[in-house]
Design an enzyme around this catalytic site. Structure first.
Site, PDB file in Angstrom:
ATOM      1  N   PHE A   1     -17.124  20.203  16.437  1.00  0.00           N
ATOM      2  CA  PHE A   1     -18.130  20.439  15.391  1.00  0.00           C
ATOM      3  C   PHE A   1     -19.356  19.589  15.721  1.00  0.00           C
ATOM      4  O   PHE A   1     -19.309  18.372  15.668  1.00  0.00           O
ATOM      5  CB  PHE A   1     -17.586  20.091  14.004  1.00  0.00           C
ATOM      6  CG  PHE A   1     -18.533  20.490  12.891  1.00  0.00           C
ATOM      7  CD1 PHE A   1     -18.784  21.829  12.616  1.00  0.00           C
ATOM      8  CD2 PHE A   1     -19.207  19.526  12.138  1.00  0.00           C
ATOM      9  CE1 PHE A   1     -19.672  22.200  11.606  1.00  0.00           C
ATOM     10  CE2 PHE A   1     -20.085  19.891  11.119  1.00  0.00           C
ATOM     11  CZ  PHE A   1     -20.318  21.234  10.858  1.00  0.00           C
TER      12      PHE A   1
ATOM     13  N   ARG B   1     -11.529  17.507  17.950  1.00  0.00           N
ATOM     14  CA  ARG B   1     -11.050  17.026  16.661  1.00  0.00           C
ATOM     15  C   ARG B   1      -9.831  17.835  16.233  1.00  0.00           C
ATOM     16  O   ARG B   1      -9.525  18.875  16.828  1.00  0.00           O
ATOM     17  CB  ARG B   1     -12.158  17.140  15.590  1.00  0.00           C
ATOM     18  CG  ARG B   1     -12.543  18.568  15.261  1.00  0.00           C
ATOM     19  CD  ARG B   1     -13.519  18.686  14.079  1.00  0.00           C
ATOM     20  NE  ARG B   1     -13.723  20.098  13.744  1.00  0.00           N
ATOM     21  CZ  ARG B   1     -14.404  20.524  12.693  1.00  0.00           C
ATOM     22  NH1 ARG B   1     -14.976  19.673  11.866  1.00  0.00           N
ATOM     23  NH2 ARG B   1     -14.530  21.830  12.451  1.00  0.00           N
TER      24      ARG B   1
ATOM     25  N   HIS C   1      -9.483  16.959   6.382  1.00  0.00           N
ATOM     26  CA  HIS C   1     -10.053  16.033   7.355  1.00  0.00           C
ATOM     27  C   HIS C   1      -9.030  15.035   7.869  1.00  0.00           C
ATOM     28  O   HIS C   1      -8.246  14.472   7.099  1.00  0.00           O
ATOM     29  CB  HIS C   1     -11.224  15.274   6.727  1.00  0.00           C
ATOM     30  CG  HIS C   1     -12.313  16.174   6.222  1.00  0.00           C
ATOM     31  ND1 HIS C   1     -12.978  17.068   7.032  1.00  0.00           N
ATOM     32  CD2 HIS C   1     -12.845  16.323   4.989  1.00  0.00           C
ATOM     33  CE1 HIS C   1     -13.871  17.724   6.318  1.00  0.00           C
ATOM     34  NE2 HIS C   1     -13.799  17.301   5.066  1.00  0.00           N
TER      35      HIS C   1
ATOM     36  N   ASN D   1     -11.057  22.141   4.445  1.00  0.00           N
ATOM     37  CA  ASN D   1     -11.058  21.478   5.748  1.00  0.00           C
ATOM     38  C   ASN D   1     -10.328  20.145   5.552  1.00  0.00           C
ATOM     39  O   ASN D   1     -10.892  19.208   5.002  1.00  0.00           O
ATOM     40  CB  ASN D   1     -12.514  21.279   6.202  1.00  0.00           C
ATOM     41  CG  ASN D   1     -12.609  20.811   7.646  1.00  0.00           C
ATOM     42  OD1 ASN D   1     -11.601  20.554   8.282  1.00  0.00           O
ATOM     43  ND2 ASN D   1     -13.822  20.687   8.143  1.00  0.00           N
TER      44      ASN D   1
ATOM     45  N   GLN E   1     -15.701  27.802   9.809  1.00  0.00           N
ATOM     46  CA  GLN E   1     -16.278  29.093   9.441  1.00  0.00           C
ATOM     47  C   GLN E   1     -15.987  30.140  10.536  1.00  0.00           C
ATOM     48  O   GLN E   1     -15.632  31.290  10.251  1.00  0.00           O
ATOM     49  CB  GLN E   1     -17.803  28.962   9.257  1.00  0.00           C
ATOM     50  CG  GLN E   1     -18.233  28.206   7.999  1.00  0.00           C
ATOM     51  CD  GLN E   1     -18.371  26.695   8.191  1.00  0.00           C
ATOM     52  OE1 GLN E   1     -17.700  26.088   9.018  1.00  0.00           O
ATOM     53  NE2 GLN E   1     -19.239  26.077   7.390  1.00  0.00           N
TER      54      GLN E   1
ATOM     55  N   LYS F   1       0.865  -1.190   0.000  1.00  0.00           N
ATOM     56  CA  LYS F   1       0.000   0.000   0.000  1.00  0.00           C
ATOM     57  C   LYS F   1       0.892   1.226   0.000  1.00  0.00           C
ATOM     58  O   LYS F   1       1.754   1.384   0.870  1.00  0.00           O
ATOM     59  CB  LYS F   1      -0.905  -0.019   1.228  1.00  0.00           C
ATOM     60  CG  LYS F   1      -2.075   0.922   1.152  1.00  0.00           C
ATOM     61  CD  LYS F   1      -3.130   0.461   0.166  1.00  0.00           C
ATOM     62  CE  LYS F   1      -4.296  -0.243   0.838  1.00  0.00           C
ATOM     63  NZ  LYS F   1      -5.140  -0.987  -0.106  1.00  0.00           N
TER      64      LYS F   1
ATOM     65  N   THR G   1      -2.598  -5.858   0.709  1.00  0.00           N
ATOM     66  CA  THR G   1      -2.081  -4.493   0.863  1.00  0.00           C
ATOM     67  C   THR G   1      -2.877  -3.762   1.941  1.00  0.00           C
ATOM     68  O   THR G   1      -2.348  -2.930   2.659  1.00  0.00           O
ATOM     69  CB  THR G   1      -2.145  -3.687  -0.465  1.00  0.00           C
ATOM     70  OG1 THR G   1      -3.496  -3.490  -0.840  1.00  0.00           O
ATOM     71  CG2 THR G   1      -1.384  -4.382  -1.580  1.00  0.00           C
ATOM     72  N   ASP G   2      -4.151  -4.131   2.059  1.00  0.00           N
ATOM     73  CA  ASP G   2      -4.986  -3.517   3.097  1.00  0.00           C
ATOM     74  C   ASP G   2      -4.412  -3.801   4.490  1.00  0.00           C
ATOM     75  O   ASP G   2      -4.452  -2.944   5.373  1.00  0.00           O
ATOM     76  CB  ASP G   2      -6.413  -4.065   2.979  1.00  0.00           C
ATOM     77  CG  ASP G   2      -7.363  -3.335   3.899  1.00  0.00           C
ATOM     78  OD1 ASP G   2      -7.587  -2.125   3.670  1.00  0.00           O
ATOM     79  OD2 ASP G   2      -7.852  -3.941   4.875  1.00  0.00           O
TER      80      ASP G   2
HETATM   81  O1  LIG Z   1     -15.876  23.248  10.507  1.00  0.00           O
HETATM   82  C1  LIG Z   1     -16.684  22.599   9.812  1.00  0.00           C
HETATM   83  N1  LIG Z   1     -17.627  23.253   9.092  1.00  0.00           N
HETATM   84  C2  LIG Z   1     -18.539  22.612   8.307  1.00  0.00           C
HETATM   85  O2  LIG Z   1     -19.411  23.249   7.659  1.00  0.00           O
HETATM   86  C3  LIG Z   1     -18.460  21.195   8.272  1.00  0.00           C
HETATM   87  N2  LIG Z   1     -19.187  20.244   7.616  1.00  0.00           N
HETATM   88  C4  LIG Z   1     -18.646  19.043   7.940  1.00  0.00           C
HETATM   89  O3  LIG Z   1     -19.056  17.925   7.497  1.00  0.00           O
HETATM   90  N3  LIG Z   1     -17.608  19.203   8.797  1.00  0.00           N
HETATM   91  C5  LIG Z   1     -17.465  20.537   9.025  1.00  0.00           C
HETATM   92  N4  LIG Z   1     -16.591  21.245   9.776  1.00  0.00           N
END
Ligand SMILES: O=c1[nH]c(=O)c2[nH]c(=O)[nH]c2[nH]1
Length: 310
Positions: A166, A183, A259, A257, A231, A12, A57-58
């Protein structure tokens, strides 16, 4: 035409693993891109399709994440050595393991009441900026009478390893996202700000100082905001600049964002939660994209909505 199998390897590639280590309130990051390539007795899988010698590979991916949790990441070298030894010594058909690792370096953000070199202020302990990343940009427009200067930066990568939540969002029949109370918040800042210097009659701003200060305020606001959404953090970053730099009237942000998903290590009997230093999968796409302009009250917005090629 008879053929024979030549050199072959598999595994992987590009496992993006982020390990946070918590030392009280002070967090440490290891951010790696780990690629595994294994070779050995793999003739059968190529010739006949028998998978009897094939470690998926997983599984190699899971091993990377599980090792990060179980053994930590002291250095990329130590981590790679540990992985390579594991694959070769635990799987009889595997004779060779090649582990390639890229490591992304992070520095602590210096906050308004501290210096990154001594960790005293609360908020420098979990806020990081990726080393040597950003590109500074500017656009100058002149029609013989008036000037417009829009400057900014792109690819300034920052991360808070805590102080981000969030929750409380709209839920419809397609919503599966779990509410998050602790998070990682990470983004690549792209920002453009417009100067209110428009004529040769006005005193020209000190462009170098203005850039450096705008960048500093932006980073400090990112580090110091306890975030309930990206935001909200964006708005804090923008208003910090407008409030502290009188030469800037408008700023627009485009913030992906980035993730980071907690890896499920339960199947390997490992608890992986944020409270005691966790291992994350750093996803590259898709990503949320949060964009907004922050303005000095009373001024007309002029930075285009789609500002990124500006
Ligand atoms: O800070 C965030 N704003 C969002 O609008 C949003 N939407 C999401 O799925 N995660 C997040 N995180």
């Amino acid at each position: 035409m008879p053929t024979i199998l030549g050199q072959n390897q598999y595994g992987k590639a590009e496992n993006r693993v982020v390990k946070i280590t918590r030392d009280g309130d002070t967090h440490h990051i290891k951010d790696l891109n780990v690629s595994v390539a294994l070779s050995g007795d793999m003739d059968d899988v190529h010739y006949s399709g028998s998978n009897a010698n094939v470690l998926p590979t997983d599984t190699t991916k899971n091993t990377v994440y599980a090792f990060a949790k179980e053994h930590g990441i002291e250095s990329a070298e130590q981590f790679g050595i540990h992985l390579a030894r594991h694959f070769v010594s635990s799987q009889e058909p595997i004779h060779r393991a090649r582990i390639r690792i890229e490591e992304y370096a992070w520095e602590r953000i210096a906050t308004s009441d501290g210096n990154s070199r001594f960790i005293g202020a609360d908020d420098v302990k979990h806020s990081f900026v990726r080393k040597g990343q950003e590109t500074r940009v500017t656009q100058i427009t002149y029609d013989g009478g008036s000037w417009e200067v829009v400057s900014g930066l792109k690819d300034l990568t920052v991360m808070n390893s805590t102080n981000s939540e969030f929750w409380g969002y709209v839920k419809d029949r397609y919503t599966t996202l779990k509410e998050a109370y602790d998070r990682i918040l990470a983004t690549d800042v792209s920002a453009r700000w417009r100067y209110n210097w428009t004529s040769d009659e006005q005193r020209m701003p000190n462009w170098e100082k203005s850039y450096e200060q705008a960048r500093k305020h932006m980073l400090q606001a990112f580090a110091e905001t306890y975030s309930l959404s990206l935001q909200q953090t964006l708005y804090q970053m923008g208003s910090r600049i407008i409030n502290s730099r009188s030469e800037i009237d408008e700023i627009r942000f485009s913030l992906p964002n980035n993730h980071h998903f907690l890896v499920d290590l339960e199947p390997f009997g490992l608890k992986n939660d944020t409270a005691d230093g966790a291992v994350y999968f750093a996803a590259d796409r898709p990503y949320g994209l949060i964009e907004a302009t922050v303005l000095r009250d009373g001024v007309e917005p002029k930075i285009p909505v789609d500002m990124t090629n500006l």
